[in-house]
Motif scaffolding. Structure first.
Motif, PDB file in Angstrom:
ATOM      1  N   TRP A 167      44.593  48.821  41.714  1.00 41.31           N
ATOM      2  CA  TRP A 167      43.494  49.087  40.796  1.00 41.31           C
ATOM      3  C   TRP A 167      42.763  47.810  40.422  1.00 41.31           C
ATOM      4  O   TRP A 167      41.522  47.760  40.401  1.00 41.31           O
ATOM      5  N   LEU A 168      43.523  46.728  40.151  1.00 41.22           N
ATOM      6  CA  LEU A 168      42.912  45.461  39.763  1.00 41.22           C
ATOM      7  C   LEU A 168      42.116  44.853  40.913  1.00 41.22           C
ATOM      8  O   LEU A 168      41.032  44.278  40.705  1.00 41.22           O
ATOM      9  N   ARG A 169      42.607  44.994  42.147  1.00 42.45           N
ATOM     10  CA  ARG A 169      41.876  44.467  43.297  1.00 42.45           C
ATOM     11  C   ARG A 169      40.556  45.205  43.500  1.00 42.45           C
ATOM     12  O   ARG A 169      39.523  44.591  43.768  1.00 42.45           O
ATOM     13  N   ARG A 170      40.584  46.533  43.354  1.00 43.44           N
ATOM     14  CA  ARG A 170      39.339  47.305  43.479  1.00 43.44           C
ATOM     15  C   ARG A 170      38.367  46.959  42.355  1.00 43.44           C
ATOM     16  O   ARG A 170      37.156  46.878  42.572  1.00 43.44           O
ATOM     17  N   PHE A 171      38.906  46.736  41.157  1.00 42.25           N
ATOM     18  CA  PHE A 171      38.061  46.390  40.010  1.00 42.25           C
ATOM     19  C   PHE A 171      37.353  45.053  40.239  1.00 42.25           C
ATOM     20  O   PHE A 171      36.130  44.932  40.018  1.00 42.25           O
ATOM     21  N   LEU A 172      38.117  44.048  40.698  1.00 45.13           N
ATOM     22  CA  LEU A 172      37.526  42.729  40.941  1.00 45.13           C
ATOM     23  C   LEU A 172      36.563  42.756  42.126  1.00 45.13           C
ATOM     24  O   LEU A 172      35.565  42.032  42.140  1.00 45.13           O
ATOM     25  N   LYS A 173      36.873  43.581  43.116  1.00 47.45           N
ATOM     26  CA  LYS A 173      35.995  43.675  44.283  1.00 47.45           C
ATOM     27  C   LYS A 173      34.612  44.181  43.898  1.00 47.45           C
ATOM     28  O   LYS A 173      33.598  43.769  44.475  1.00 47.45           O
ATOM     29  N   LYS A 174      34.537  45.043  42.902  1.00 44.00           N
ATOM     30  CA  LYS A 174      33.252  45.578  42.455  1.00 44.00           C
ATOM     31  C   LYS A 174      32.538  44.618  41.505  1.00 44.00           C
ATOM     32  O   LYS A 174      31.311  44.581  41.469  1.00 44.00           O
ATOM     33  N   ARG A 175      33.304  43.860  40.715  1.00 48.22           N
ATOM     34  CA  ARG A 175      32.703  43.043  39.667  1.00 48.22           C
ATOM     35  C   ARG A 175      32.332  41.629  40.112  1.00 48.22           C
ATOM     36  O   ARG A 175      31.369  41.066  39.586  1.00 48.22           O
ATOM     37  N   LYS A 206      35.862  36.357  45.329  1.00 43.89           N
ATOM     38  CA  LYS A 206      36.452  37.699  45.418  1.00 43.89           C
ATOM     39  C   LYS A 206      37.681  37.683  46.326  1.00 43.89           C
ATOM     40  O   LYS A 206      38.722  38.255  45.995  1.00 43.89           O
ATOM     41  N   GLN A 266      41.645  38.340  45.048  1.00 42.34           N
ATOM     42  CA  GLN A 266      42.462  39.419  45.583  1.00 42.34           C
ATOM     43  C   GLN A 266      43.765  38.888  46.172  1.00 42.34           C
ATOM     44  O   GLN A 266      44.830  39.502  45.990  1.00 42.34           O
TER      45      GLN A 266
END
Length: 301
Positions: A33-41, A48, A52
């Motif tokens: 979840w945190l990796r997907r969150f950072l990938k978008k932000r 990025k 990750q």
């Protein structure tokens, strides 16, 4: 519900395993979840990517910590547990440990990073990904000439950073020296030939020379290396068949083949315009004269 509580109380070992698996699932879920969150932000691809990979390493550490805590019963025994665990499986998982250690070595020592062009263990290519076990490369060379992509994606164990030399084409100094030979026939106007080669080299290579001067100074300041000639250098060698012109020059590591093509094409065009004053040589043999053959056809009596 009461039955479940009773079963958990009566089976403490099974309860411990379930709790352990639940924690592992929660950690992996949180990491993803945190990796997907950072990938978008995060807007920058380099930041990025590093974020990750950092989260991935932290997640592995948490899993290791919980595993040791479960099997030892106390986090205080972490050092002892690590020693026993390492002694038990080092022989069977040696390559895996070396790969993980290699990933830390690559990250902290900055042996290479995504985007670098490297050669390691006889494989040459552009690094497109580095994870905790493998380095992924887009291969160049092999059955294609020069530094073109072959189309194959290669996964190489990170353990090879400890086993073989790592050639980095782009770290600190993103230029390489290249050279080619030009055979000029004897009897040609060598002064005119030299002026043509030098003029073409200066026209095409001036941007690489200007960009490389300051970069090379940084390399000299950082490493124990002597200063080098970055301007195009022409050397002449007399051979049995022709006058060999050797042009040595500096070029961007990703533009080596195209630059050589431009140099040879323009040199050939200018030589062709000299109306025979300058001629290229080839490895052919010229028979200029056949000596007369004398014989006597005498019959013995």
């Amino acid at each position: 519900m009461e039955n479940i509580k009773n079963w958990l109380t009566e089976h403490p070992e099974s309860t411990g395993i379930i709790k352990y698996l639940v924690w592992i699932i929660i950690i992996f879920f949180f990491i993803n979840w945190l990796r997907r969150f950072l990938k978008k932000r995060l807007p920058d691809n380099a930041i990025k990517y590093k974020a990750q990979k950092g989260i991935e390493v932290v997640g592995y550490f948490l899993v290791l910590l919980i595993t040791i805590s479960y099997f030892t019963g106390s986090i205080k025994d972490l050092g002892l547990a690590i020693g026993l665990l390492t002694a038990g499986i080092t022989l069977t998982l040696q390559e895996l440990f070396l790969s993980i250690a290699g990933s830390f070595y690559i990250f902290f020592v900055r042996v290479y990073k995504p985007g670098d062009r490297i050669e390691i263990n006889g494989i040459k290519g552009d690094v497109i990904d580095i994870d905790s076990i493998y380095t992924t490369m887009m291969e160049i060379g092999q059955w294609v000439s020069s530094d073109n992509y072959s189309g194959r994606i290669v996964k190489l164990s990170n353990a090879f950073v400890f086993k073989s030399p790592v050639y980095n084409y782009s770290q600190d100094f993103p230029f390489v020296w290249d050279e080619f030979n030009l055979p000029i026939r004897y009897g040609s106007d060598t002064d005119l030939a030299k002026s043509i080669v030098i003029a073409v080299a200066r026209d095409i290579l001036s941007k690489y020379v200007n960009e490389s001067v300051s970069t090379w100074k940084d390399v000299v300041d950082k490493y124990y290396v002597e200063d080098a000639q970055v301007d195009p250098l022409l050397a002449i060698t007399l051979t049995d068949n022709w006058i060999q012109f050797n042009l040595r020059y500096i070029v961007d590591y990703k533009k080596r083949r195209m630059t050589r093509h431009q140099l040879q094409e323009q040199i050939w065009e200018r030589i062709d315009q000299t109306d025979g004053k300058v001629k290229l040589a080839s490895a052919t043999f010229e028979i200029v004269k056949i000596p007369p053959i004398e014989y006597n056809n005498r019959i013995k009596e």
